[in-house]
Design a protein around this motif. Structure first.
Motif, PDB file in Angstrom:
ATOM      1  N   ASN A 177      42.212  51.343  43.035  1.00  0.00           N
ATOM      2  CA  ASN A 177      42.089  49.958  43.486  1.00  0.00           C
ATOM      3  C   ASN A 177      40.823  49.301  42.951  1.00  0.00           C
ATOM      4  O   ASN A 177      40.831  48.128  42.572  1.00  0.00           O
ATOM      5  N   LEU A 179      39.305  50.108  40.145  1.00  0.00           N
ATOM      6  CA  LEU A 179      39.512  49.848  38.720  1.00  0.00           C
ATOM      7  C   LEU A 179      40.387  48.617  38.525  1.00  0.00           C
ATOM      8  O   LEU A 179      40.188  47.823  37.601  1.00  0.00           O
ATOM      9  N   ASN A 180      41.353  48.450  39.419  1.00  0.00           N
ATOM     10  CA  ASN A 180      42.206  47.260  39.344  1.00  0.00           C
ATOM     11  C   ASN A 180      41.378  45.991  39.570  1.00  0.00           C
ATOM     12  O   ASN A 180      41.578  44.982  38.890  1.00  0.00           O
ATOM     13  N   SER A 181      40.434  46.068  40.518  1.00  0.00           N
ATOM     14  CA  SER A 181      39.557  44.919  40.760  1.00  0.00           C
ATOM     15  C   SER A 181      38.729  44.619  39.517  1.00  0.00           C
ATOM     16  O   SER A 181      38.570  43.454  39.130  1.00  0.00           O
ATOM     17  N   ALA A 184      40.724  42.935  36.985  1.00  0.00           N
ATOM     18  CA  ALA A 184      40.938  41.523  37.306  1.00  0.00           C
ATOM     19  C   ALA A 184      39.691  40.700  36.994  1.00  0.00           C
ATOM     20  O   ALA A 184      39.784  39.595  36.453  1.00  0.00           O
ATOM     21  N   LEU A 185      38.519  41.254  37.323  1.00  0.00           N
ATOM     22  CA  LEU A 185      37.283  40.494  37.141  1.00  0.00           C
ATOM     23  C   LEU A 185      36.947  40.281  35.671  1.00  0.00           C
ATOM     24  O   LEU A 185      36.336  39.276  35.317  1.00  0.00           O
ATOM     25  N   ARG A 235      36.740  44.026  46.743  1.00  0.00           N
ATOM     26  CA  ARG A 235      38.200  44.078  46.844  1.00  0.00           C
ATOM     27  C   ARG A 235      38.725  43.128  47.916  1.00  0.00           C
ATOM     28  O   ARG A 235      39.663  42.382  47.700  1.00  0.00           O
ATOM     29  N   PHE A 236      38.116  43.218  49.112  1.00  0.00           N
ATOM     30  CA  PHE A 236      38.691  42.496  50.247  1.00  0.00           C
ATOM     31  C   PHE A 236      38.093  41.119  50.449  1.00  0.00           C
ATOM     32  O   PHE A 236      38.594  40.348  51.257  1.00  0.00           O
ATOM     33  N   ARG A 239      37.384  39.088  53.957  1.00  0.00           N
ATOM     34  CA  ARG A 239      38.073  39.802  55.045  1.00  0.00           C
ATOM     35  C   ARG A 239      37.232  40.960  55.581  1.00  0.00           C
ATOM     36  O   ARG A 239      37.423  41.397  56.716  1.00  0.00           O
ATOM     37  N   ALA A 273      42.107  46.629  56.476  1.00  0.00           N
ATOM     38  CA  ALA A 273      43.197  46.355  55.530  1.00  0.00           C
ATOM     39  C   ALA A 273      44.475  45.931  56.241  1.00  0.00           C
ATOM     40  O   ALA A 273      45.339  45.295  55.641  1.00  0.00           O
ATOM     41  N   GLY A 274      44.603  46.267  57.532  1.00  0.00           N
ATOM     42  CA  GLY A 274      45.814  45.916  58.258  1.00  0.00           C
ATOM     43  C   GLY A 274      45.742  44.568  58.952  1.00  0.00           C
ATOM     44  O   GLY A 274      46.699  44.154  59.609  1.00  0.00           O
ATOM     45  N   LEU A 275      44.592  43.894  58.832  1.00  0.00           N
ATOM     46  CA  LEU A 275      44.428  42.610  59.514  1.00  0.00           C
ATOM     47  C   LEU A 275      44.480  41.469  58.501  1.00  0.00           C
ATOM     48  O   LEU A 275      43.764  41.491  57.496  1.00  0.00           O
ATOM     49  N   ILE A 276      45.302  40.470  58.771  1.00  0.00           N
ATOM     50  CA  ILE A 276      45.453  39.360  57.833  1.00  0.00           C
ATOM     51  C   ILE A 276      44.117  38.666  57.590  1.00  0.00           C
ATOM     52  O   ILE A 276      43.768  38.352  56.455  1.00  0.00           O
TER      53      ILE A 276
ATOM     54  N   ASP B  16      47.631  41.530  49.233  1.00  0.00           N
ATOM     55  CA  ASP B  16      46.613  41.032  50.166  1.00  0.00           C
ATOM     56  C   ASP B  16      45.235  40.945  49.513  1.00  0.00           C
ATOM     57  O   ASP B  16      44.316  40.399  50.102  1.00  0.00           O
ATOM     58  N   GLU B  17      45.092  41.489  48.294  1.00  0.00           N
ATOM     59  CA  GLU B  17      43.792  41.399  47.628  1.00  0.00           C
ATOM     60  C   GLU B  17      43.810  40.272  46.597  1.00  0.00           C
ATOM     61  O   GLU B  17      44.630  40.285  45.687  1.00  0.00           O
ATOM     62  N   LEU B  19      41.928  39.626  44.090  1.00  0.00           N
ATOM     63  CA  LEU B  19      41.723  40.052  42.706  1.00  0.00           C
ATOM     64  C   LEU B  19      42.979  40.691  42.132  1.00  0.00           C
ATOM     65  O   LEU B  19      43.278  40.536  40.939  1.00  0.00           O
ATOM     66  N   VAL B  23      44.811  39.262  38.686  1.00  0.00           N
ATOM     67  CA  VAL B  23      45.071  39.953  37.429  1.00  0.00           C
ATOM     68  C   VAL B  23      46.552  39.848  37.056  1.00  0.00           C
ATOM     69  O   VAL B  23      46.907  39.669  35.889  1.00  0.00           O
ATOM     70  N   GLU B  26      47.130  36.383  35.729  1.00  0.00           N
ATOM     71  CA  GLU B  26      46.574  36.257  34.386  1.00  0.00           C
ATOM     72  C   GLU B  26      47.545  36.831  33.352  1.00  0.00           C
ATOM     73  O   GLU B  26      47.810  36.213  32.323  1.00  0.00           O
ATOM     74  N   MET B  64      50.167  46.315  53.039  1.00  0.00           N
ATOM     75  CA  MET B  64      49.673  44.981  53.394  1.00  0.00           C
ATOM     76  C   MET B  64      49.617  44.876  54.911  1.00  0.00           C
ATOM     77  O   MET B  64      50.288  45.628  55.612  1.00  0.00           O
ATOM     78  N   PRO B  65      48.838  43.922  55.429  1.00  0.00           N
ATOM     79  CA  PRO B  65      48.816  43.746  56.879  1.00  0.00           C
ATOM     80  C   PRO B  65      50.174  43.279  57.410  1.00  0.00           C
ATOM     81  O   PRO B  65      50.928  42.632  56.691  1.00  0.00           O
ATOM     82  N   LYS B  66      50.446  43.616  58.654  1.00  0.00           N
ATOM     83  CA  LYS B  66      51.631  43.155  59.414  1.00  0.00           C
ATOM     84  C   LYS B  66      52.947  43.694  58.863  1.00  0.00           C
ATOM     85  O   LYS B  66      53.599  44.502  59.504  1.00  0.00           O
ATOM     86  N   ALA B  87      48.641  51.289  44.262  1.00  0.00           N
ATOM     87  CA  ALA B  87      47.802  52.361  43.722  1.00  0.00           C
ATOM     88  C   ALA B  87      48.364  53.724  44.106  1.00  0.00           C
ATOM     89  O   ALA B  87      47.915  54.742  43.636  1.00  0.00           O
ATOM     90  N   PRO B 107      45.578  50.639  38.288  1.00  0.00           N
ATOM     91  CA  PRO B 107      45.484  49.308  37.680  1.00  0.00           C
ATOM     92  C   PRO B 107      46.695  49.041  36.783  1.00  0.00           C
ATOM     93  O   PRO B 107      47.097  49.902  36.011  1.00  0.00           O
TER      94      PRO B 107
END
Lengths: 355, 251
Positions: A177, A179-181, A184-185, A235-236, A239, A273-276, B16-17, B19, B23, B26, B64-66, B87, B107
């Protein structure tokens, strides 16, 4: 090597015993009318030579170990060896008596000794068997000691391996995760991507380094935790909020590495992570006398599946605390519908060998 | 790469993220004939986007949440193609069981995303929508019994904890969950619902009814010797002979 011949003190004791046996045998002969000097001269020399013959019982014991040979085999081997041994004693005695007779000026020989030969033969036979059983006892004792030592070594090794394996659990998904961020950056904010790379590198380097340590200072553990949280905040985003209250005096305490980080990982993964809208993780580290307490609290979604938070990570920390501190450390996890709280209570330890 | 005509794709990105969404967007911007119609930060937003924007494809995160990705697919999988992005590789088998078109590991690379889009186009080009009701049911049940039921009502999602369900009634291609005096329709068979619920609590009392045992007050007989289950709130449901046997074995 023979256990008695190998050591002079044992050999001395062994020979002393045989001298005592010779004295007893002689005293029996004195009752038959022999004088003490006569009896001792006739009995002792062959008996002492015979004592070395009896040491050969060791090889009989080795050749027919109790554990793997049947009872008949052990009995046959023992009796045959005893008879051969006693026959040797007989031959030795006869030769000695013949020598004495050829030198009457040394000691007067009375034929009364020969009358006792059958009795002494049986005694020699029994003595051989006695020495043989003593050897069996010595062998069993040695086997027991070896097994005990191996058991201890195994325990140490197991504990070592366990510690190693438990520490190695840096969550790979955290890496993916992150690395994914970074991926993206790189498209949108190259400087932020670089910062994230550096954070991640620092985190990994520190994790690997402290993993090989038995204990680190709380300050180091905190640094690791802060890097972890910084990465997760990328990442978050908004949040993930963190509130911490750290007692300066607690920072020099020695702790096993990676006790705090898994708790934060749970707080993020199973809580935030479970909270919106995310939430705030509370971290408290405090020293009270000779105890140090670490508390991590996080909110969680009350509607989420009622699965137990923590799982492997929490169990891992609990086990490691038990391995290192025995019963002196406590870990308590409390779940409410809207939150989760883990409290660790450790003995204060600075420059004290924990292991 | 050929310059041939590419089927236009309308895509909703669900993660939920921020970033992780960024990506994907993009990469999608560089794809021909692709339009991102919605970016959603959770499962509820995803269901809403499916109703309001009717995209062709959901790029769907699992954790994801919920509502997690699988729950979202359960709710909207008949209307839209789904490609999971996560992931975690341990969901891959389950993802294909529920007929996700593809499964991308984070990724994510632009090439792998292109491949996934090609697969989606191939499937849509063959005129296949996505998971049909039958294959959705063929998915192995999740560990343990369901603890909640999700029902989609246009853009909205109702989450009904199983203990709040009074009974479930079969109605043609639908089942109707009765809870707190309200009825919720879902496109599913009663057998599927029955299989997902705890058999110690929910009993098939009739070809068309599954009852929450906690709601049963008593069993009556009418003038024609038919057995009737009377619920704690007074409602009456028919009980078949086989249903009565099942009921008796639990009481």
């Amino acid at each position: 090597m023979h256990p008695i011949l190998a050591r002079l003190d044992r050999l001395g004791g062994y020979l002393a015993l045989w001298v005592a046996i010779g004295v007893v045998e002689s005293s029996i002969l004195t009752r038959q009318g022999l004088t003490w000097p006569e009896a001792l001269v006739q009995v002792l020399p062959p008996l002492l030579v015979y004592s070395f013959v009896c040491l050969s019982a060791w090889y009989v014991c080795r050749a027919t170990p109790l554990a793997t040979s049947g009872v008949p085999r052990v009995l046959t081997a023992s009796l045959v060896a005893a008879f051969v041994g006693a026959a040797l004693w007989l031959a030795l005695s006869e030769a000695w008596l013949a020598t004495l007779e050829s030198m009457p000026e040394l000691a007067p020989i009375t034929p009364r000794f020969r009358i006792q030969v059958p009795f002494l033969f049986v005694v020699s036979l029994m003595l051989f068997l006695l020495v043989l059983s003593v050897h069996y006892v010595v062998l069993a004792f040695e086997a027991f000691r070896t097994a005990e030592r191996q058991q201890l070594e195994l325990q140490v090794l197991t504990r070592d391996a366990e510690l190693r394996a438990l520490r190695a659990q840096v969550n790979p998904h955290f890496l993916y995760n992150s690395l994914n961020s970074i991926s993206a950056l790189t498209g949108s904010d190259a400087a932020a991507a670089r910062r994230m790379c550096l954070l991640l590198a620092e985190f990994l380097r520190t994790t690997l380094r402290v993993s090989s340590e038995q204990r680190i200072t709380m300050a180091e553990e905190m640094k690791l935790a802060e890097r972890f949280l910084s990465i997760e905040q990328v990442r978050f985003g908004a949040r993930l909020q963190v509130e911490q209250s750290i007692d300066e005096h607690a920072l020099e305490c020695q702790v096993p590495p990676l006790v705090l980080q898994p708790l934060l990982e749970n707080a993020v993964g199973h809580g935030i992570a479970g909270l919106i809208d995310g939430g705030t993780i509370r971290l408290d580290i405090a020293r009270r006398g000779d105890r140090v307490s670490i508390t991590v609290e996080n909110p969680r979604d009350p509607d989420a599946m009622p699965r137990k938070q923590g799982g492997v990570g929490l169990e891992n920390v609990r086990k490691r605390l038990a391995l290192v501190f025995g019963g002196a450390a406590r870990l308590e996890a409390t779940a409410s519908p809207t939150g989760f709280r883990v409290a660790i209570d450790l003995p204060w330890a600075v420059d004290v060998c924990l292991l | 790469m050929s310059v041939s005509f590419e089927l236009p794709l309308r895509i909703a990105v669900v993660d939920d993220e921020p970033l992780a969404r960024a990506v994907l967007c993009e990469f999608l911007a560089a794809e021909p004939n692709v339009e991102v119609v919605a970016e959603c930060a959770n499962g509820f937003e995803a269901v809403k986007a499916v109703s309001e924007k009717s995209p062709d494809l959901l790029l769907l995160d699992v954790q994801m949440p919920k509502l997690d990705g699988f729950e979202v697919l359960d709710l909207v999988g008949r209307d839209v193609a789904v490609v999971f992005t996560t992931a975690y590789d341990q969901y891959a088998l389950r993802a294909f069981d529920v007929h996700a078109v593809d499964y991308l590991l984070k990724p994510v690379s632009a090439e792998r995303l292109s491949e996934a889009l090609a697969r989606v186009r191939e499937r849509l080009g063959r005129g296949e929508r996505t998971a049909s009701p039958g294959v959705m049911a063929a998915a192995p049940p999740r560990e343990g019994h369901a603890h909640r039921v999700l029902v989609r009502d246009g853009p909205r999602v109702h989450v009904i904890p199983v203990e709040k369900i009074d009974y479930i009634q079969a109605q043609d291609d639908y089942v109707c969950f009765s809870s707190d005096g309200k009825d919720y329709l879902k496109e599913q068979t009663l057998a599927e619902v029955e299989a997902s619920l705890d058999p110690k609590i929910f009993v098939r009392i009739h070809r068309s009814y599954v009852l929450n045992l906690a709601r049963l007050a008593r069993v009556d007989q009418d003038e024609r010797e038919n057995r009737i289950a009377v619920l704690t709130d007074g409602r009456r449901l028919p009980v078949s002979r086989a249903g009565y046997t099942r009921l008796n074995s639990l009481l």
